[in-house]
Design a protein around this motif. Structure first.
Motif, PDB file in Angstrom:
ATOM      1  N   ALA A   1       0.806  -1.228   0.000  1.00 36.46           N
ATOM      2  CA  ALA A   1       0.000   0.000   0.000  1.00 36.46           C
ATOM      3  C   ALA A   1       0.843   1.283   0.000  1.00 36.46           C
ATOM      4  O   ALA A   1       0.448   2.275  -0.587  1.00 36.46           O
ATOM      5  CB  ALA A   1      -0.933  -0.015   1.196  1.00 36.46           C
ATOM      6  N   ILE A   2       2.005   1.257   0.625  1.00 34.43           N
ATOM      7  CA  ILE A   2       2.755   2.520   0.747  1.00 34.43           C
ATOM      8  C   ILE A   2       3.713   2.779  -0.415  1.00 34.43           C
ATOM      9  O   ILE A   2       4.341   3.821  -0.479  1.00 34.43           O
ATOM     10  CB  ILE A   2       3.506   2.617   2.097  1.00 34.43           C
ATOM     11  N   GLY A   3       3.833   1.812  -1.333  1.00 33.87           N
ATOM     12  CA  GLY A   3       4.710   2.050  -2.480  1.00 33.87           C
ATOM     13  C   GLY A   3       5.058   0.756  -3.186  1.00 33.87           C
ATOM     14  O   GLY A   3       4.657  -0.327  -2.756  1.00 33.87           O
ATOM     15  N   THR A   4       5.828   0.868  -4.265  1.00 34.63           N
ATOM     16  CA  THR A   4       6.150  -0.331  -5.050  1.00 34.63           C
ATOM     17  C   THR A   4       7.144  -1.234  -4.309  1.00 34.63           C
ATOM     18  O   THR A   4       7.092  -2.431  -4.417  1.00 34.63           O
ATOM     19  CB  THR A   4       6.750   0.052  -6.418  1.00 34.63           C
ATOM     20  N   ARG A   5       8.060  -0.659  -3.574  1.00 33.86           N
ATOM     21  CA  ARG A   5       9.023  -1.377  -2.739  1.00 33.86           C
ATOM     22  C   ARG A   5       9.711  -2.543  -3.461  1.00 33.86           C
ATOM     23  O   ARG A   5       9.495  -3.726  -3.137  1.00 33.86           O
ATOM     24  CB  ARG A   5       8.357  -1.843  -1.444  1.00 33.86           C
ATOM     25  N   PRO A   6      10.560  -2.229  -4.425  1.00 34.49           N
ATOM     26  CA  PRO A   6      11.278  -3.296  -5.135  1.00 34.49           C
ATOM     27  C   PRO A   6      12.332  -3.976  -4.260  1.00 34.49           C
ATOM     28  O   PRO A   6      12.597  -3.523  -3.139  1.00 34.49           O
ATOM     29  CB  PRO A   6      11.958  -2.543  -6.283  1.00 34.49           C
ATOM     30  N   VAL A   7      12.939  -5.056  -4.778  1.00 40.93           N
ATOM     31  CA  VAL A   7      13.973  -5.774  -4.011  1.00 40.93           C
ATOM     32  C   VAL A   7      15.297  -5.812  -4.788  1.00 40.93           C
ATOM     33  O   VAL A   7      16.152  -6.643  -4.526  1.00 40.93           O
ATOM     34  CB  VAL A   7      13.528  -7.214  -3.637  1.00 40.93           C
ATOM     35  N   ASP A   8      15.452  -4.871  -5.739  1.00 36.80           N
ATOM     36  CA  ASP A   8      16.653  -4.880  -6.588  1.00 36.80           C
ATOM     37  C   ASP A   8      17.962  -4.791  -5.785  1.00 36.80           C
ATOM     38  O   ASP A   8      18.957  -5.427  -6.127  1.00 36.80           O
ATOM     39  CB  ASP A   8      16.574  -3.748  -7.622  1.00 36.80           C
ATOM     40  N   LEU A   9      17.946  -4.038  -4.697  1.00 34.16           N
ATOM     41  CA  LEU A   9      19.196  -3.871  -3.934  1.00 34.16           C
ATOM     42  C   LEU A   9      19.592  -5.162  -3.225  1.00 34.16           C
ATOM     43  O   LEU A   9      20.776  -5.474  -3.094  1.00 34.16           O
ATOM     44  CB  LEU A   9      19.060  -2.743  -2.907  1.00 34.16           C
ATOM     45  N   PHE A  10      18.609  -5.911  -2.761  1.00 29.96           N
ATOM     46  CA  PHE A  10      18.891  -7.206  -2.126  1.00 29.96           C
ATOM     47  C   PHE A  10      19.575  -8.112  -3.150  1.00 29.96           C
ATOM     48  O   PHE A  10      20.577  -8.764  -2.854  1.00 29.96           O
ATOM     49  CB  PHE A  10      17.598  -7.907  -1.701  1.00 29.96           C
ATOM     50  N   LEU A  11      18.977  -8.143  -4.353  1.00 32.04           N
ATOM     51  CA  LEU A  11      19.457  -9.073  -5.379  1.00 32.04           C
ATOM     52  C   LEU A  11      20.856  -8.675  -5.850  1.00 32.04           C
ATOM     53  O   LEU A  11      21.762  -9.514  -5.937  1.00 32.04           O
ATOM     54  CB  LEU A  11      18.477  -9.125  -6.551  1.00 32.04           C
TER      55      LEU A  11
END
Ligand code: EPZ
Length: 430
Positions: free
Chosen positions: A127-137
């Motif tokens: 709900a608060i944003g797209t929040r990708p996980v690119d930095l984790f990867l």
């Protein structure tokens, strides 16, 4: 579905015990995956998110036992919990579980570091944003992980059974990715240097835990963290830090309703910027041996501009609550959100209580009103929901906050803590 009913108008007076921090407890619990020994965590808050993570860890084979209650022996308050990941039975974190709580994606770090493989569902938007996980990867790849994304899952494995230390410069500060890379690097071969790392107190709490487990970590709490990987980690006993967002939320509630409340167990160093802002609004903040005393007498609330940013700046997790306070300030304030692109969902709901707020991109311009008036409201995330609760406490008449399950994710015994200070607040079931 439960609702919270509030009759506003009472000043708050009394003592509120501050619970263990949700956002510290979650990564500490996940760190239990790094060892076959027992990790004992003290002061774990009793929250829906903690229960959900217990289920997720259980799916990987983590056993847990609760040994003793909070010092005050109050049922349902923060507890000491033992976690044992002696046998990891499954290195897959399925979509049904990860989609319910984003932080469960973080199991990818310890599973990969200890087991050499992990299959973790992408968490999806929220709900608060797209929040990708690119930095984790990207960070895990820099540590030598081989990654593939297939059918909504990240399939990760190490090349020769072990991650390899390296230097990674975060292109953007991320709390979650810092947690994950710090955990992963603890068991990697050689030295890892994380630059532009998050400095949040929860990162420091996790580093303390990992060090107690035998990890070699320096610089946590600064933007450069150095980790010398070790072959194995052991068990430890670690205390979850007090919740700085719960602390700030209740401090803002007092600033809004007026009154005099002792926030028992709170640590001012965990939210100094927010406390300084509260002083500018006219609240009186006194650190004591027990915690933080917050007072505001009859004088009005002064408007103050804030911009959210990574620690030690003003936290995004207090932005909604601060906006609640500013709706009753004597004048205009500007609140700018820089962390999440869609974290203004409380604006329309605060308007239902009579607030005057206009949005201009990532900035909310709040024109304070003399009084708010109670109304039925609802919100789509945890911090937005609690901003409506504190606004309801200060509003004239009755406010009903729907979708209480959001509050249960992150606030331990909210109604009890507030009614103990004179608020008229109750949960209505069904
Ligand atoms: C943590 O979320 C907290 N959650 C959040 O609290 C908090 O709002 C946030 O940090 C910021 O302080 C927990 O600790 C469980 P980030 P996290 O990675 O780690 C972007 C609450 O209400 N980003 O620091 O998910 C991201 O989209 C919650 O308790 C990428 O672009 O936040 C955001 O814009 C909500 N790529 C920014 O970075 C990535 O790979 C900061 O997010 C990772 C993040």
């Amino acid at each position: 579905m439960d609702r919270i009913r509030i009759v506003g108008g009472n000043a708050l007076a009394g003592t509120i015990p501050i619970s263990g921090a949700k956002n510290a407890a979650l990564p500490l619990m996940i760190a239990s995956l790094l060892t076959d020994d027992t990790l004992t965590l003290e002061n774990v808050p009793h929250l829906a998110d903690v229960e959900q993570l217990i289920r997720i860890l259980g799916n990987h084979g983590v056993d847990y036992s609760v040994n003793g209650r909070r010092e005050k022996q109050q049922e349902g308050y923060s507890r000491t919990i033992n976690f044992s990941a002696r046998n990891i039975v499954d290195t897959t974190a399925p979509y049904e579980l990860v989609s319910k709580m984003r932080a469960s994606f973080w199991v990818i770090g310890p599973l990969l570091a200890r087991m050499g493989e992990a299959k973790v569902s992408l968490p999806g938007g929220c709900a608060i944003g797209t929040r990708p996980v690119d930095l984790f990867l990207e960070g895990l790849q820099v540590l030598g992980a081989e990654l593939d994304v297939d059918n909504g899952y990240v399939m990760a494995k190490t090349k020769n059974g072990r991650l390899v230390g390296n230097r990674y410069v975060f292109p953007k500060v991320s709390v979650g990715a810092t947690h994950v890379l710090m955990m992963a690097a603890s068991l990697a071969k050689g030295e890892t240097v994380l630059e532009n790392a998050a400095c949040e107190p929860e990162i420091v709490n996790l580093a303390e835990c990992l060090v107690a487990m035998g990890a070699k970590i320096h610089g946590a709490g600064t933007s450069t963290i150095t980790i010398h990987g070790v072959e194995a980690l052991s068990g430890a006993r670690v205390r979850v830090i007090p919740d700085r967002i719960e602390t700030g939320t209740y401090a803002m509630a007092v600033a809004m309703t007026g009154g005099d409340v002792m926030l028992d167990g709170a640590r001012p160093d965990l939210l100094q910027t927010a406390l300084d802002v509260l002083v500018e609004t006219g609240a009186e903040i006194t650190p004591t041996n027990e915690g933080i005393r917050v007072k505001r007498n009859g004088a009005g609330i002064a408007p103050v501009d804030v911009t959210t940013a990574p620690f030690p700046a003003f936290p995004t997790d207090l932005q909604a609550q601060f906006m609640g306070l500013m709706t009753m300030a004597k004048g205009k304030s500007r609140i700018t959100e820089t962390i999440f692109e869609n974290r203004f969902m409380h604006v329309q709901e605060l308007a239902r209580l009579g607030a005057h707020i206009t949005l201009s991109g990532q900035t909310a311009i709040v024109d304070g009103v003399a009084k708010l008036k109670g109304a039925p409201v609802m919100a789509t995330d945890l911090r937005a929901s609690v901003s409506l609760v504190i606004a309801g406490l200060a509003a004239e008449g009755e406010t009903t906050v729907n979708r209480v399950y959001h509050l249960d994710r992150g606030f331990e015994r909210l109604e009890e803590k507030l009614s103990g200070c004179g608020a008229v607040i109750e949960r209505i079931s069904g």
